[in-house]
Scaffold this motif. Sequence first.
Motif, PDB file in Angstrom:
ATOM      1  N   ALA A   1     -68.131  26.644  13.493  1.00  0.00           N
ATOM      2  CA  ALA A   1     -68.057  25.224  13.862  1.00  0.00           C
ATOM      3  C   ALA A   1     -68.382  25.040  15.343  1.00  0.00           C
ATOM      4  O   ALA A   1     -69.077  24.092  15.721  1.00  0.00           O
ATOM      5  CB  ALA A   1     -66.668  24.668  13.557  1.00  0.00           C
ATOM      6  N   PHE A   2     -67.898  25.954  16.190  1.00  0.00           N
ATOM      7  CA  PHE A   2     -68.178  25.878  17.624  1.00  0.00           C
ATOM      8  C   PHE A   2     -69.678  25.998  17.881  1.00  0.00           C
ATOM      9  O   PHE A   2     -70.249  25.215  18.640  1.00  0.00           O
ATOM     10  CB  PHE A   2     -67.433  26.996  18.356  1.00  0.00           C
ATOM     11  N   SER A   3     -70.307  26.946  17.235  1.00  0.00           N
ATOM     12  CA  SER A   3     -71.741  27.155  17.438  1.00  0.00           C
ATOM     13  C   SER A   3     -72.574  25.998  16.895  1.00  0.00           C
ATOM     14  O   SER A   3     -73.579  25.626  17.483  1.00  0.00           O
ATOM     15  CB  SER A   3     -72.193  28.460  16.791  1.00  0.00           C
ATOM     16  N   MET A   4     -72.145  25.419  15.789  1.00  0.00           N
ATOM     17  CA  MET A   4     -72.935  24.360  15.163  1.00  0.00           C
ATOM     18  C   MET A   4     -72.658  22.974  15.737  1.00  0.00           C
ATOM     19  O   MET A   4     -73.565  22.167  15.859  1.00  0.00           O
ATOM     20  CB  MET A   4     -72.684  24.347  13.652  1.00  0.00           C
ATOM     21  N   HIS A   5     -71.398  22.680  16.071  1.00  0.00           N
ATOM     22  CA  HIS A   5     -71.036  21.313  16.431  1.00  0.00           C
ATOM     23  C   HIS A   5     -70.459  21.166  17.836  1.00  0.00           C
ATOM     24  O   HIS A   5     -70.122  20.048  18.237  1.00  0.00           O
ATOM     25  CB  HIS A   5     -70.019  20.766  15.428  1.00  0.00           C
ATOM     26  N   GLY A   6     -70.331  22.250  18.569  1.00  0.00           N
ATOM     27  CA  GLY A   6     -69.745  22.178  19.901  1.00  0.00           C
ATOM     28  C   GLY A   6     -70.720  21.760  20.987  1.00  0.00           C
ATOM     29  O   GLY A   6     -70.335  21.567  22.129  1.00  0.00           O
ATOM     30  N   ASN A   7     -71.998  21.614  20.649  1.00  0.00           N
ATOM     31  CA  ASN A   7     -73.051  21.291  21.623  1.00  0.00           C
ATOM     32  C   ASN A   7     -73.105  22.304  22.758  1.00  0.00           C
ATOM     33  O   ASN A   7     -73.356  21.957  23.911  1.00  0.00           O
ATOM     34  CB  ASN A   7     -72.889  19.876  22.186  1.00  0.00           C
ATOM     35  N   MET A   8     -72.837  23.552  22.434  1.00  0.00           N
ATOM     36  CA  MET A   8     -72.920  24.642  23.396  1.00  0.00           C
ATOM     37  C   MET A   8     -74.123  25.500  23.051  1.00  0.00           C
ATOM     38  O   MET A   8     -74.517  25.604  21.896  1.00  0.00           O
ATOM     39  CB  MET A   8     -71.662  25.511  23.351  1.00  0.00           C
ATOM     40  N   ARG A   9     -74.707  26.119  24.075  1.00  0.00           N
ATOM     41  CA  ARG A   9     -75.865  26.991  23.874  1.00  0.00           C
ATOM     42  C   ARG A   9     -75.601  28.325  24.569  1.00  0.00           C
ATOM     43  O   ARG A   9     -74.930  28.382  25.593  1.00  0.00           O
ATOM     44  CB  ARG A   9     -77.127  26.374  24.470  1.00  0.00           C
ATOM     45  N   PRO A  10     -76.154  29.423  24.032  1.00  0.00           N
ATOM     46  CA  PRO A  10     -76.006  30.722  24.692  1.00  0.00           C
ATOM     47  C   PRO A  10     -76.924  30.829  25.911  1.00  0.00           C
ATOM     48  O   PRO A  10     -77.856  30.040  26.075  1.00  0.00           O
ATOM     49  CB  PRO A  10     -76.423  31.713  23.603  1.00  0.00           C
ATOM     50  N   CYS A  11     -76.674  31.819  26.740  1.00  0.00           N
ATOM     51  CA  CYS A  11     -77.535  32.087  27.886  1.00  0.00           C
ATOM     52  C   CYS A  11     -78.838  32.745  27.403  1.00  0.00           C
ATOM     53  O   CYS A  11     -78.964  33.096  26.232  1.00  0.00           O
ATOM     54  CB  CYS A  11     -76.816  32.986  28.888  1.00  0.00           C
ATOM     55  N   ASN A  12     -79.803  32.907  28.298  1.00  0.00           N
ATOM     56  CA  ASN A  12     -81.088  33.523  27.940  1.00  0.00           C
ATOM     57  C   ASN A  12     -80.917  34.909  27.333  1.00  0.00           C
ATOM     58  O   ASN A  12     -81.566  35.251  26.349  1.00  0.00           O
ATOM     59  CB  ASN A  12     -81.991  33.627  29.177  1.00  0.00           C
ATOM     60  N   ARG A  13     -80.064  35.723  27.942  1.00  0.00           N
ATOM     61  CA  ARG A  13     -79.880  37.098  27.468  1.00  0.00           C
ATOM     62  C   ARG A  13     -79.338  37.124  26.041  1.00  0.00           C
ATOM     63  O   ARG A  13     -79.832  37.854  25.184  1.00  0.00           O
ATOM     64  CB  ARG A  13     -78.929  37.830  28.415  1.00  0.00           C
ATOM     65  N   CYS A  14     -78.314  36.318  25.787  1.00  0.00           N
ATOM     66  CA  CYS A  14     -77.741  36.288  24.439  1.00  0.00           C
ATOM     67  C   CYS A  14     -78.720  35.681  23.439  1.00  0.00           C
ATOM     68  O   CYS A  14     -78.795  36.134  22.299  1.00  0.00           O
ATOM     69  CB  CYS A  14     -76.426  35.515  24.437  1.00  0.00           C
ATOM     70  N   LYS A  15     -79.465  34.689  23.854  1.00  0.00           N
ATOM     71  CA  LYS A  15     -80.458  34.088  22.966  1.00  0.00           C
ATOM     72  C   LYS A  15     -81.501  35.131  22.571  1.00  0.00           C
ATOM     73  O   LYS A  15     -81.871  35.235  21.405  1.00  0.00           O
ATOM     74  CB  LYS A  15     -81.118  32.894  23.662  1.00  0.00           C
ATOM     75  N   SER A  16     -81.971  35.915  23.536  1.00  0.00           N
ATOM     76  CA  SER A  16     -82.978  36.936  23.228  1.00  0.00           C
ATOM     77  C   SER A  16     -82.401  38.057  22.366  1.00  0.00           C
ATOM     78  O   SER A  16     -83.130  38.709  21.619  1.00  0.00           O
ATOM     79  CB  SER A  16     -83.591  37.512  24.504  1.00  0.00           C
ATOM     80  N   ASN A  17     -81.077  38.263  22.441  1.00  0.00           N
ATOM     81  CA  ASN A  17     -80.411  39.262  21.597  1.00  0.00           C
ATOM     82  C   ASN A  17     -79.893  38.651  20.293  1.00  0.00           C
ATOM     83  O   ASN A  17     -79.118  39.287  19.580  1.00  0.00           O
ATOM     84  CB  ASN A  17     -79.249  39.914  22.353  1.00  0.00           C
ATOM     85  N   LYS A  18     -80.287  37.414  20.037  1.00  0.00           N
ATOM     86  CA  LYS A  18     -79.918  36.694  18.810  1.00  0.00           C
ATOM     87  C   LYS A  18     -78.414  36.544  18.649  1.00  0.00           C
ATOM     88  O   LYS A  18     -77.867  36.670  17.552  1.00  0.00           O
ATOM     89  CB  LYS A  18     -80.544  37.359  17.592  1.00  0.00           C
ATOM     90  N   GLN A  19     -77.740  36.263  19.751  1.00  0.00           N
ATOM     91  CA  GLN A  19     -76.306  35.993  19.734  1.00  0.00           C
ATOM     92  C   GLN A  19     -76.092  34.492  19.882  1.00  0.00           C
ATOM     93  O   GLN A  19     -76.820  33.827  20.597  1.00  0.00           O
ATOM     94  CB  GLN A  19     -75.596  36.727  20.871  1.00  0.00           C
ATOM     95  N   GLY A  20     -75.075  33.974  19.241  1.00  0.00           N
ATOM     96  CA  GLY A  20     -74.790  32.545  19.283  1.00  0.00           C
ATOM     97  C   GLY A  20     -73.929  32.146  20.462  1.00  0.00           C
ATOM     98  O   GLY A  20     -73.504  32.971  21.275  1.00  0.00           O
ATOM     99  N   ALA A  21     -73.646  30.855  20.528  1.00  0.00           N
ATOM    100  CA  ALA A  21     -72.875  30.288  21.628  1.00  0.00           C
ATOM    101  C   ALA A  21     -71.449  30.826  21.665  1.00  0.00           C
ATOM    102  O   ALA A  21     -70.909  31.092  22.740  1.00  0.00           O
ATOM    103  CB  ALA A  21     -72.863  28.769  21.529  1.00  0.00           C
ATOM    104  N   TYR A  22     -70.808  30.994  20.513  1.00  0.00           N
ATOM    105  CA  TYR A  22     -69.430  31.492  20.490  1.00  0.00           C
ATOM    106  C   TYR A  22     -69.356  32.891  21.091  1.00  0.00           C
ATOM    107  O   TYR A  22     -68.523  33.164  21.953  1.00  0.00           O
ATOM    108  CB  TYR A  22     -68.890  31.489  19.059  1.00  0.00           C
TER     109      TYR A  22
END
Length: 165
Positions: free
Chosen positions: A116-137
């Motif tokens: 729910a946090f990742s989908m509805h919290g309007n939060m985004r991961p940093c560049n490093r986590c995004k490139s490692n396919k990690q979510g906002a939580y």
Amino acid sequence: SGGGGGASHSSSYYAGVSGVLTNNGSGGGGGGAAKHNTGSTDPTSKKKSSASKNTSGGTATSTSHELKRIMEQGGSEAERIRTSIIRAAVYASRSGNHGGTFVGANGETYPDVSKAFSMHGNMRPCNRCKSNKQGAYHCRLRRKHKDPDYDGGDSAGVLAPFFEE
């Protein structure tokens, strides 16, 4: 082993969010309880599939689909629920009860606070986590990254007041 709701904690933070997380710390998330009758003549009998069982202690009274519908409608109720999702996610990350159910601002219990946090919290991961396919939580609450969002936003800044409560 976290308690259900954290009422035994003395921290001022926990006083502000006690009761929002219903996971007892044994791990795992879970789906919502089945809402349909099994065809039995007993109207109180409910069918429970293996996907609707929550082995973590809290039982969801609403589904993630119902949460999605509320969030898509927007308005003040969606904002109140978004805030309760963030509070529950911060509490979950502090108590180690990742992925458990949580109570929304409307009093309903929803499955999987991390999703729910990742989908509805309007939060985004940093560049490093995004490139490692990690979510906002994972990025913001498990790893506690304070880097800017991959899209230029400031999720860390938005979360900062919730860690001060």
